[in-house]
Design an enzyme around this catalytic site. Sequence first.
Site, mmCIF file in Angstrom:
data_model
loop_
_atom_site.group_PDB
_atom_site.id
_atom_site.type_symbol
_atom_site.label_atom_id
_atom_site.label_comp_id
_atom_site.label_asym_id
_atom_site.label_seq_id
_atom_site.Cartn_x
_atom_site.Cartn_y
_atom_site.Cartn_z
ATOM 1 N N CYS A 121 -14.150 3.263 -13.483
ATOM 2 C CA CYS A 121 -15.326 3.622 -12.688
ATOM 3 C C CYS A 121 -15.236 3.099 -11.265
ATOM 4 O O CYS A 121 -15.997 2.221 -10.851
ATOM 5 C CB CYS A 121 -16.571 3.090 -13.384
ATOM 6 S SG CYS A 121 -16.635 3.705 -15.064
ATOM 7 N N GLU A 122 -14.287 3.598 -10.520
ATOM 8 C CA GLU A 122 -14.080 3.240 -9.113
ATOM 9 C C GLU A 122 -13.450 4.443 -8.445
ATOM 10 O O GLU A 122 -12.503 5.019 -8.997
ATOM 11 C CB GLU A 122 -13.039 2.114 -8.969
ATOM 12 C CG GLU A 122 -13.314 0.855 -9.710
ATOM 13 C CD GLU A 122 -13.897 -0.233 -8.825
ATOM 14 O OE1 GLU A 122 -13.987 -0.031 -7.601
ATOM 15 O OE2 GLU A 122 -14.264 -1.255 -9.393
ATOM 16 N N ARG A 135 -0.880 -0.645 -8.089
ATOM 17 C CA ARG A 135 -0.258 -0.579 -6.758
ATOM 18 C C ARG A 135 -0.850 0.508 -5.854
ATOM 19 O O ARG A 135 -1.060 0.256 -4.662
ATOM 20 C CB ARG A 135 1.264 -0.439 -6.876
ATOM 21 C CG ARG A 135 1.900 -1.545 -7.751
ATOM 22 C CD ARG A 135 3.409 -1.604 -7.656
ATOM 23 N NE ARG A 135 3.824 -1.924 -6.312
ATOM 24 C CZ ARG A 135 4.227 -1.044 -5.423
ATOM 25 N NH1 ARG A 135 4.350 0.216 -5.758
ATOM 26 N NH2 ARG A 135 4.532 -1.423 -4.219
ATOM 27 N N ARG A 156 11.519 -7.013 -7.685
ATOM 28 C CA ARG A 156 11.371 -5.562 -7.751
ATOM 29 C C ARG A 156 12.701 -4.826 -7.922
ATOM 30 O O ARG A 156 12.805 -3.904 -8.721
ATOM 31 C CB ARG A 156 10.700 -5.078 -6.458
ATOM 32 C CG ARG A 156 10.332 -3.603 -6.471
ATOM 33 C CD ARG A 156 9.944 -3.101 -5.065
ATOM 34 N NE ARG A 156 9.120 -4.011 -4.317
ATOM 35 C CZ ARG A 156 7.779 -3.969 -4.281
ATOM 36 N NH1 ARG A 156 7.117 -3.038 -4.921
ATOM 37 N NH2 ARG A 156 7.108 -4.858 -3.575
ATOM 38 N N TYR A 181 5.721 -5.013 -10.911
ATOM 39 C CA TYR A 181 4.357 -5.197 -10.414
ATOM 40 C C TYR A 181 3.387 -4.166 -10.977
ATOM 41 O O TYR A 181 2.450 -3.751 -10.288
ATOM 42 C CB TYR A 181 4.344 -5.185 -8.875
ATOM 43 C CG TYR A 181 5.246 -6.243 -8.279
ATOM 44 C CD1 TYR A 181 4.954 -7.600 -8.461
ATOM 45 C CD2 TYR A 181 6.400 -5.918 -7.569
ATOM 46 C CE1 TYR A 181 5.787 -8.583 -7.939
ATOM 47 C CE2 TYR A 181 7.237 -6.903 -7.044
ATOM 48 C CZ TYR A 181 6.914 -8.225 -7.232
ATOM 49 O OH TYR A 181 7.731 -9.200 -6.726
#
Length: 383
Positions: free
Chosen positions: A311-312, A279, A243, A339
Amino acid sequence: MLAALAAYQRGFAGRKAQICYAMKANSSLGVLQVFAQAGCGFDIVSGGELERVLAAGGDAARVIFSGVGKTRAEMRQALDAGIGCFNVESEAELEVLNEVALSAGKPARVSIRVNPNVDPKTHPYISTGLKGNKFGVAHERALGAYQRAAALPGLQVVGIDCHIGSQITEATPYLDAMDRVLDLVEAIEAAGIPIQHLDFGGGLGIDYNGETPPPADALWAQLLARLDARGFGQRQLMIEPGRSLVGNAGVCLSEVLYLKPGAEKNFCIIDAAMNDLPRPAMYQAFQQIVPLSPRVDVSAPTTWDVVGPVCESGDWIGRDRALAVQAGDLLAILSAGAYCMSMASNYNTRGRAAEVLVDGDHASVIRRRESAADQMRGENLLR
Ligand code: LLP
């Protein structure tokens, strides 16, 4: 990316150190190429990642292979490629790696990943060095594991490693882990097993929302002082940063599709989603969202939940953000270099984004936008 790498290189000036970029953070070929050309090795966790390193011109001898579930086929592939070291994560893996190495006729260079049982004080999903985590060999079993490794004819013990977690924003967990690992090195060497290299993993955090992790050179000044004090300053050192090398080098550009004010929440619907930027949905992570051309014609910013088309209800990118925006505006979602693309999926048959690598005033498309045909390649209709 190169500026982030330079901070580590400054930190290690005058030392024997190998930086192995933890490529899971961003495994795009163009990104790997940059680090390969800068002399980095790579920390991999699959045979697929090894193929990427080789395709990007990386040096197999500078590859270390981490992960709790290496298959025999991946071990064989890595031995044939001539990787530098296997970071072995269990006693059972030692036995299997020994068998594979004997049948390949090539000794496997190994380091055992020890679990120092140190709290990295980060999100539970990205803590890896605590007793309850699946990673590494428990501190109290490590000496026995080294004795077993030294006795297996297919293995050559070369190092020791640990990795305690990710997005770590203070030095103390590193210092604690280092002390625990050095205690083990003393015990292992007292038992007659020399340890050539010390690998302290990755994990250094970045600024997403005002966090103040120590800069890499300042962190390593502290860690090297501890190594010197304990007489290990001249050992070969390895680290596996991910990262901190790429996170703040990337932005995700997205367009506002619709504004949808509501009784309880105002939604700003954009064309990036949880499949591009997983994330927030996975870790409730915060990433800054910045309009590319801030509007002066909108009198006051309104508070928006920035969401994608998937669709969530978990498909959100930012919550309660003050933004002066209209449909058609472009937004930059910051700190998207790590990430994000490497964890992107095709959920809802959404093609993954194009990737553009910028160097000064020069831009290269290092990944073209993925088509539906790309996604269906490899699928068959029933006959
Ligand atoms: N070495 C090992 C063995 C690792 O497991 C990891 C990351 C690294 C090095 C690199 O850690 P870094 O320097 O990037 O913190 N997807 C999560 C992060 C998962 C980290 C997994 N292991 C996130 O987006 O926060």
